[in-house]
Scaffold this motif. Structure first.
Motif, PDB file in Angstrom:
ATOM      1  N   HIS A   1       8.826   4.995  12.730  1.00 16.20           N
ATOM      2  CA  HIS A   1       9.630   4.610  13.897  1.00 16.20           C
ATOM      3  C   HIS A   1       8.735   4.435  15.128  1.00 16.20           C
ATOM      4  N   GLY A   2       7.810   5.375  15.334  1.00  9.84           N
ATOM      5  CA  GLY A   2       6.933   5.295  16.500  1.00  9.84           C
ATOM      6  C   GLY A   2       6.040   4.069  16.486  1.00  9.84           C
ATOM      7  N   PHE A   3       5.387   3.821  15.354  1.00  9.16           N
ATOM      8  CA  PHE A   3       4.465   2.685  15.280  1.00  9.16           C
ATOM      9  C   PHE A   3       5.213   1.350  15.278  1.00  9.16           C
ATOM     10  N   ALA A   4       6.416   1.313  14.687  1.00 12.96           N
ATOM     11  CA  ALA A   4       7.206   0.080  14.733  1.00 12.96           C
ATOM     12  C   ALA A   4       7.666  -0.207  16.162  1.00 12.96           C
ATOM     13  N   THR A   5       8.079   0.849  16.884  1.00  4.35           N
ATOM     14  CA  THR A   5       8.470   0.679  18.288  1.00  4.35           C
ATOM     15  C   THR A   5       7.295   0.163  19.108  1.00  4.35           C
ATOM     16  N   LEU A   6       6.120   0.742  18.882  1.00  4.12           N
ATOM     17  CA  LEU A   6       4.913   0.299  19.592  1.00  4.12           C
ATOM     18  C   LEU A   6       4.597  -1.159  19.257  1.00  4.12           C
ATOM     19  N   GLY A   7       4.687  -1.512  17.981  1.00  7.21           N
ATOM     20  CA  GLY A   7       4.416  -2.889  17.575  1.00  7.21           C
ATOM     21  C   GLY A   7       5.373  -3.882  18.212  1.00  7.21           C
ATOM     22  N   LEU A   8       6.657  -3.531  18.246  1.00  9.17           N
ATOM     23  CA  LEU A   8       7.645  -4.417  18.883  1.00  9.17           C
ATOM     24  C   LEU A   8       7.397  -4.537  20.376  1.00  9.17           C
TER      25      LEU A   8
ATOM     26  N   GLY B   1       0.820  -1.200   0.000  1.00 12.08           N
ATOM     27  CA  GLY B   1       0.000   0.000   0.000  1.00 12.08           C
ATOM     28  C   GLY B   1       0.856   1.253   0.000  1.00 12.08           C
ATOM     29  N   SER B   2       0.189   2.398  -0.026  1.00 11.53           N
ATOM     30  CA  SER B   2       0.886   3.684  -0.141  1.00 11.53           C
ATOM     31  C   SER B   2       1.781   3.973   1.060  1.00 11.53           C
ATOM     32  N   TYR B   3       1.463   3.414   2.206  1.00 16.17           N
ATOM     33  CA  TYR B   3       2.187   3.740   3.438  1.00 16.17           C
ATOM     34  C   TYR B   3       3.074   2.582   3.897  1.00 16.17           C
ATOM     35  N   GLN B   4       3.542   1.800   2.947  1.00 14.09           N
ATOM     36  CA  GLN B   4       4.354   0.632   3.267  1.00 14.09           C
ATOM     37  C   GLN B   4       5.594   1.018   4.066  1.00 14.09           C
ATOM     38  N   GLY B   5       5.897   0.227   5.083  1.00 18.53           N
ATOM     39  CA  GLY B   5       7.078   0.468   5.902  1.00 18.53           C
ATOM     40  C   GLY B   5       6.946  -0.227   7.240  1.00 18.53           C
ATOM     41  N   PRO B   6       7.967  -0.125   8.086  1.00 17.76           N
ATOM     42  CA  PRO B   6       7.937  -0.843   9.365  1.00 17.76           C
ATOM     43  C   PRO B   6       6.828  -0.387  10.307  1.00 17.76           C
ATOM     44  N   GLY B   7       6.376   0.868  10.166  1.00 15.24           N
ATOM     45  CA  GLY B   7       5.305   1.343  11.037  1.00 15.24           C
ATOM     46  C   GLY B   7       3.976   0.687  10.739  1.00 15.24           C
ATOM     47  N   THR B   8       3.627   0.588   9.461  1.00 21.06           N
ATOM     48  CA  THR B   8       2.364  -0.073   9.117  1.00 21.06           C
ATOM     49  C   THR B   8       2.459  -1.574   9.374  1.00 21.06           C
ATOM     50  N   THR B   9       3.668  -2.137   9.243  1.00 23.08           N
ATOM     51  CA  THR B   9       3.848  -3.540   9.637  1.00 23.08           C
ATOM     52  C   THR B   9       3.614  -3.695  11.131  1.00 23.08           C
ATOM     53  N   GLY B  10       4.101  -2.734  11.918  1.00 26.08           N
ATOM     54  CA  GLY B  10       3.861  -2.763  13.362  1.00 26.08           C
ATOM     55  C   GLY B  10       2.391  -2.731  13.697  1.00 26.08           C
TER      56      GLY B  10
ATOM     57  N   ALA C   1       2.843   9.455  18.039  1.00 26.88           N
ATOM     58  CA  ALA C   1       3.243   8.113  17.598  1.00 26.88           C
ATOM     59  C   ALA C   1       4.519   7.663  18.306  1.00 26.88           C
ATOM     60  N   VAL C   2       5.523   8.555  18.364  1.00 30.25           N
ATOM     61  CA  VAL C   2       6.807   8.186  18.978  1.00 30.25           C
ATOM     62  C   VAL C   2       6.649   8.036  20.491  1.00 30.25           C
TER      63      VAL C   2
END
Length: 320
Positions: A89-96, A33-42, A159-160
């Motif tokens: 970065h914020g959403f990936a950190t939250l997901g982890l 999708g348009s917002y692909q990246g580690p945050g949307t994966t999170g 987010a962060v």
């Protein structure tokens, strides 16, 4: 609804949404999708974890593992930054942080990969360090799109900051000074009436943005600052406008934060609002299980499912 079994229509809606997300995972483990990246994966990983399916042996265990590996692979090993933007970065950190302690690291890496990949805990510590370094170098004490930014906005900062608060709840060290500086930024951006500014200096640009008001109300609550006048003001605005929906095209983003802000701040108000949310999302869900919106179907589905996930309350960050 508090304390009761999750309603059937919510379970069915959520299950359809998860099947859609699982079908859209890329071979690399992320989501497109348009917002692909580690945050949307999170966000996708959180959605998969949120309904209580076993993350190590349940039907989506492989999707969860592949998603977590994808995030760790995207992280800069030297700086801890997840890249693309501090939103990611914020959403990936939250997901982890939500996966930490739930997903078995021993099942994460195959025999040939073992020793090459970081553990979830090591990746989370690196991510926290990157966020703290960015904040320390920022004269405002908050965050913007780039880790080197010298200005800030309440959306990226939310987010962060939520990533940091989730990491702290998971047992990763986050200094009180960092929490205090971030809270000072948010209080400076909150008016007496509960409106929250976007960017610029303190006290600039107050307006009735539901997403920003919800973000501020949430960070005050999760940072354990419910005694602040600013928390009472933002929560009061939300509880006084339960039937109001986000202006413009940020509905799913607004739902994601308002669900949490109300749940953390006023459970009775959340119950009333949640009934409206469930009714609205039942009408909006597509035949393939997705939700459409400004962010495209994959990210919009992640945000909508996470707004519904307060009905389950399995994610640590959703505990009151």
């Amino acid at each position: 609804m508090h304390g009761e079994a999750v309603p059937r229509d919510v379970r069915e809606m959520y299950d359809r949404g998860l099947k859609y997300l699982a079908s859209k995972q890329t071979p690399q483990g992320g989501w497109g999708g348009s917002y692909q990246g580690p945050g949307t994966t999170g966000m996708a990983v959180m959605a998969l974890l949120a309904s209580g399916e076993d993350p190590n042996f349940g039907p989506y265990a492989d999707n969860v593992r592949r998603g977590v590996k994808s995030m760790i692979a995207a992280q800069n090993e030297a700086t801890g930054y997840f890249g693309n933007s501090m939103y990611h970065h914020g959403f990936a950190t939250l997901g982890l942080a939500e996966a930490y302690g739930a997903v078995d690291d021993r099942k994460l890496w195959s025999a040939e990969d073992r020793g090459k990949g970081r553990s979830i805990g090591a990746a989370l510590e690196l991510a926290v360090r990157a966020a703290l370094t960015s904040q320390k170098n920022n004269p405002i004490g908050a965050w913007r799109y780039s880790p080197e930014a010298t200005d800030a906005d309440t959306s990226v900062s939310g987010a962060v900051f939520m990533g940091l608060l989730a990491a702290r709840n998971a047992g990763i060290e986050v200094p009180d000074e960092s929490i205090d500086r971030a809270i000072k930024y948010f209080t400076g951006m909150t008016s007496d009436g509960g409106q929250v500014g976007y960017s610029g200096g303190f006290g600039n640009g107050f307006d009735e943005s539901l997403p920003r008001i919800s973000i501020a109300a949430l960070v005050y609550a999760v940072a354990r600052r419910k005694d602040l006048a600013e928390h009472k003001a933002t929560l009061g605005y939300l509880t006084g406008n339960l039937e109001k929906t986000a202006q413009g095209s940020y509905q799913q983003y607004s739902d994601y934060y308002e669900a949490q802000a109300l749940f953390q701040g006023d459970i009775d108000a959340w119950e009333k609002w949640n009934k409206l949310l469930v009714r609205r999302l039942k009408e909006a869900q597509q035949k393939d299980g997705s939700f459409t919106g400004q962010f495209g179907p994959e990210t919009s589905t992640q945000l909508s499912l996470l707004a519904l996930a307060l009905n389950y309350r399995f994610l640590p960050i959703y505990e009151r």
